[in-house]
Design an enzyme around this catalytic site. Structure first.
Site, PDB file in Angstrom:
ATOM      1  N   HIS A 133       0.833  -1.207   0.000  1.00 16.72           N
ATOM      2  CA  HIS A 133       0.000   0.000   0.000  1.00 16.72           C
ATOM      3  C   HIS A 133       0.876   1.268   0.000  1.00 16.72           C
ATOM      4  O   HIS A 133       0.730   2.139  -0.848  1.00 16.72           O
ATOM      5  CB  HIS A 133      -0.909  -0.010   1.241  1.00 16.72           C
ATOM      6  CG  HIS A 133      -1.715   1.232   1.420  1.00 16.72           C
ATOM      7  ND1 HIS A 133      -3.059   1.296   1.105  1.00 16.72           N
ATOM      8  CD2 HIS A 133      -1.387   2.474   1.858  1.00 16.72           C
ATOM      9  CE1 HIS A 133      -3.506   2.518   1.342  1.00 16.72           C
ATOM     10  NE2 HIS A 133      -2.510   3.253   1.806  1.00 16.72           N
ATOM     11  N   GLU A 134       1.784   1.331   0.963  1.00 15.50           N
ATOM     12  CA  GLU A 134       2.615   2.535   1.066  1.00 15.50           C
ATOM     13  C   GLU A 134       3.521   2.667  -0.159  1.00 15.50           C
ATOM     14  O   GLU A 134       3.807   3.777  -0.613  1.00 15.50           O
ATOM     15  CB  GLU A 134       3.435   2.519   2.358  1.00 15.50           C
ATOM     16  CG  GLU A 134       2.606   2.541   3.634  1.00 15.50           C
ATOM     17  CD  GLU A 134       1.599   3.686   3.701  1.00 15.50           C
ATOM     18  OE1 GLU A 134       1.823   4.742   3.083  1.00 15.50           O
ATOM     19  OE2 GLU A 134       0.561   3.519   4.373  1.00 15.50           O
ATOM     20  N   HIS A 169       1.771   4.530  -2.789  1.00 12.57           N
ATOM     21  CA  HIS A 169       1.905   5.990  -2.663  1.00 12.57           C
ATOM     22  C   HIS A 169       3.250   6.448  -3.238  1.00 12.57           C
ATOM     23  O   HIS A 169       3.338   7.469  -3.918  1.00 12.57           O
ATOM     24  CB  HIS A 169       1.839   6.411  -1.198  1.00 12.57           C
ATOM     25  CG  HIS A 169       0.462   6.371  -0.588  1.00 12.57           C
ATOM     26  ND1 HIS A 169      -0.617   7.010  -1.133  1.00 12.57           N
ATOM     27  CD2 HIS A 169      -0.002   5.777   0.545  1.00 12.57           C
ATOM     28  CE1 HIS A 169      -1.693   6.824  -0.369  1.00 12.57           C
ATOM     29  NE2 HIS A 169      -1.340   6.070   0.660  1.00 12.57           N
ATOM     30  N   HIS A 193       3.172   6.408  -6.909  1.00  9.42           N
ATOM     31  CA  HIS A 193       2.353   7.541  -7.362  1.00  9.42           C
ATOM     32  C   HIS A 193       3.224   8.806  -7.410  1.00  9.42           C
ATOM     33  O   HIS A 193       3.204   9.556  -8.385  1.00  9.42           O
ATOM     34  CB  HIS A 193       1.175   7.701  -6.392  1.00  9.42           C
ATOM     35  CG  HIS A 193       0.118   8.671  -6.838  1.00  9.42           C
ATOM     36  ND1 HIS A 193      -0.890   9.091  -6.000  1.00  9.42           N
ATOM     37  CD2 HIS A 193      -0.097   9.318  -8.005  1.00  9.42           C
ATOM     38  CE1 HIS A 193      -1.668   9.939  -6.646  1.00  9.42           C
ATOM     39  NE2 HIS A 193      -1.216  10.104  -7.862  1.00  9.42           N
TER      40      HIS A 193
HETATM   41 ZN   LIG Z   1      -2.536   5.303   2.210  1.00 12.12          ZN
END
Ligand SMILES: [Zn+2]
Length: 704
Positions: free
Chosen positions: A491-492, A495, A498
């Protein structure tokens, strides 16, 4: 969000500084060294932070004054571009300040925070409330269609104009003054709130004295607890820390119901112990001030102000989505509790399932129902191998390639750095990884941006970091993590990708600086690649034998995919619903403890579950404005996520190159240069619907 407000946390200080002192302060000059300059962590000392912030704030105000008082008529170039170009010193200093705040906090640093947070809030207001500056921004904004701007420049004009207006630029002088007072007081309250939570996480350590206290715990947890105890001066004993990464495995495996209850109570009482670190009064004052601020700015309530430029647009639409998922989730919890009670009864345990039993018995049900033992999976989940797995996914989907480097300074020996290049060998960025828990580091996991992508005045090297709280094992031994932690890791990293994939001109529109209910979409989406057979067969390798995760075990993981989804959805949704409802309540004098209790009763909260974040420890809501009235964002984003992943499965599978390219082009690389709803539509060919989310969670009538 405009650039000055972009730091996760901001601050200011009172020591006068001489020009000589600022020349020696390593925080002030442009970063030097390889990769277009990197943070000089090897030279930064605590005492540099406050003077650097003050000097940078002064410099920024001078830049703002020059822009506001420019005798030339306002143009995009002399106003908005000039703003983009400015504030660089403060950006750099605030990034380092934010790193100290989240990962290197000490009592001495916390003093600095307490002084500087209100000063930084005041600086922001001083900029936003500068009438000459706002008049220039408004002039550029109003002429944006006729002045030959690019689409991105028009978006920047819109974004700056609305953010200034939303922050009070159009108010009269007395209203501006009151607003500024409110923001400064809030800054202090936010600091108090997060420092109180951190203190309760650091100060409460359960030291276990005898092997009997360890009953049921897997070897890896025992070793981690032993290392944690030794680090805290209790060699030969075992320490259970008051953080999520320590609490969750303990509640899952400990056979000692008395100790489970103790660990549970300590964890969920953070900020709620009636002592000087109790957060209830802090929350009440924050709510009151947020209510007043919203009205001052012309909105009915805080959520209306917060959601105006989010994808959801209104609190009603956010509530509608949450309520659609709440009922099936609670229904699933009833089934889960019945399954667990049956196991407990069969064991003649003589218990009724309580919140400190949920993880423990659900693990037993998982074994019974799916023949899946998390402890059987964990030896295959080595932190370092999974990191390599994430890198591999980044290569396949985003054409980003990671190489470890040693030639840049770090702020702690546990931090390591990788260089990131694209497929053509062009340098894209740096990725810093700070994996382990330590005193002074806040709990949980997060991504940080040290330097955002832009190509406004030439190419720069983007710098991002991932931070988590894995429990460090013995030197030289593999760190094994849980399945949930592996998902968080991906998940991190989502980011980070992204941020690294960003390909825009202006820093204010760059990277992850997108609508709050959109920003979790790229990160949640990446979680889906963890359990692809390609990743698991290559990177989920047994820490002793090196054998890949057996196919039969992978099959069991797949079958158990929506297992315990009732629990996960309800603990999250209860937090998200209470967040929205407490911010929609008339905030004259709310007693947070009573409000939480009554609201959960009204919702029909299953008594076997507690909110994932109870109000007195809900940093998302009260450590800054961050996720206030916006914790629903994770569900909103997950609706997009589930729908987006189906775009892959409908095509050639998770590694379909064509879909991956559309994802890069319309989602990961565009930052805030386009409306997220348009970006999503361009990627998917239509808007997202809730069906995929219900299927993903196993809540669709036929979708289990
Ligand atoms: Zn998050």
């Amino acid at each position: 969000m405009f650039k000055y407000l972009a730091g996760a946390a901001l601050i200011a200080l009172a020591i006068p500084h001489t020009p000589e002192a600022s020349m020696q302060n390593p925080l002030l000059p442009r970063w030097t060294g390889p990769y277009g300059g990197v943070p000089p962590f090897d030279r930064i000392r605590l005492e540099h932070i406050q003077p650097a912030l003050e000097a940078a704030m002064t410099e920024q105000l001078a830049e703002i004054d020059a822009i506001a008082n420019d005798p030339a008529a306002p143009t995009f170039e002399n106003t908005l571009a000039a703003l983009e170009r400015g504030g660089r010193t403060l950006d750099r200093v605030i990034n380092v300040y934010g790193i100290y705040s989240s990962t290197l906090s000490t009592p001495e640093f916390q003093e600095i925070e307490r002084v500087m947070e209100p000063k930084l809030a005041a600086l922001q207001d001083q900029i936003v409330q500068n009438p000459k500056l706002f008049a220039r921004i408004a002039a550029v904004y109003e002429k944006r269609e006729a002045s030959g701007l690019t689409a991105e420049q028009k978006r920047l004009a819109w974004s700056q104009y609305t953010e200034f207006a939303r922050a009070g630029a159009r108010l009269d002088a007395p209203a501006k003054a009151r607003l500024s007072e409110i923001n400064q007081r809030l800054a202090t309250l936010f600091t108090d709130f997060s420092q109180n939570v951190l203190a309760d996480e650091t100060d409460y350590v359960l030291v276990l004295e005898t092997p009997a206290d360890l009953a049921g715990l897997p070897e890896s947890e025992i070793e981690a607890a032993s290392a944690a105890a030794a680090e805290r001066g209790h060699k030969g004993k075992w320490a259970i820390l008051n953080t999520r990464s320590s609490m969750e495995p303990f509640l899952t495996y400990s056979d000692r119901r008395d100790l489970r209850e103790k660990v549970w109570r300590t964890y969920y009482s953070r900020g709620d112990n009636g002592d000087k670190k109790d957060n209830n009064k802090v929350i009440a004052e924050i709510l009151k001030l947020r209510g007043e601020r919203a009205k001052l700015l012309g909105y009915p309530m805080h959520p209306h102000w917060r959601l105006e430029n989010a994808m959801a647009k209104t609190p009603e639409r956010a509530m509608e989505l949450m309520e659609a998922v709440w009922k099936p989730a609670v229904g699933r919890v009833r089934e889960e509790v019945a399954d667990m009670q049956a196991v407990a009864d069969k064991e003649k345990a003589g218990v009724r399932i309580e919140p400190w039993d949920y993880r423990y018995y659900s693990e037993k049900v998982r074994k019974a129902k799916y023949d899946l033992d998390q402890n059987e999976v964990k030896p295959y989940l080595q932190l370092e191998k999974l990191r390599e797995g994430m890198f591999w996914v980044a290569g396949e989907l985003f054409d980003l390639h990671f190489t470890p480097i040693e030639n840049v300074p770090v702020y702690h020996p546990d931090v390591h750095v990788w260089e990131v290049k694209d497929g053509a060998g062009k340098q894209v960025g740096l990725w810093y990884f700070d994996p382990y828990a330590r005193p002074g580091k806040r709990s949980g996991a997060w991504m940080n941006s040290y330097r955002r992508q832009e190509r406004f005045d030439g190419e720069i090297t983007t710098i991002v970091s991932n931070n988590s709280n894995f429990v460090k094992g013995k030197p030289g031994e593999a760190v094994l993590i849980s399945w949930d932690d592996a998902e968080t890791l991906f998940h991190e990293f989502g980011h980070a990708i992204h941020g690294l994939s960003s390909n825009v001109t202006y820093p204010s529109l760059s990277g992850t600086d997108v609508a709050r209910d959109y920003v979790e979409f790229p990160s949640q989406l990446l979680e889906h690649w963890l359990d692809t057979p390609e990743v698991l067969s290559r990177f989920a390798r047994h820490y002793k034998t090196g054998e890949p995760l057996p196919a039969a075990l992978l099959e069991k993981i797949k079958r158990a995919k929506t297992f315990n989804e009732g629990f996960k959805s309800v603990e999250y949704l209860a937090s998200a619903l209470v967040d929205m409802k407490i911010h929609l309540a008339e905030a004259r004098s709310i007693d947070p403890r009573a409000f939480e209790r009554e609201m959960l009763a009204a919702l029909g909260m299953p008594k076997e579950i507690v909110m994932r974040h109870r109000l007195p420890q809900f940093n998302h809501l009260f450590a800054d404005d961050g996720y206030s009235a916006a914790y629903y964002s994770y569900l909103w984003s997950d609706t997009l996520t589930a729908d987006a992943f189906e775009a892959f499965t409908e095509a050639g599978g998770p590694y379909d190159k064509v879909v991956a390219k559309r994802l890069r082009d319309h989602v990961f690389s565009v930052g805030n240069t386009i409306d997220p709803a348009d970006g999503y539509r361009a990627f998917r060919g239509r808007d997202a619907t809730i069906g995929a989310l219900m299927r993903k969670r196993g809540f669709a009538p036929d979708g289990r």
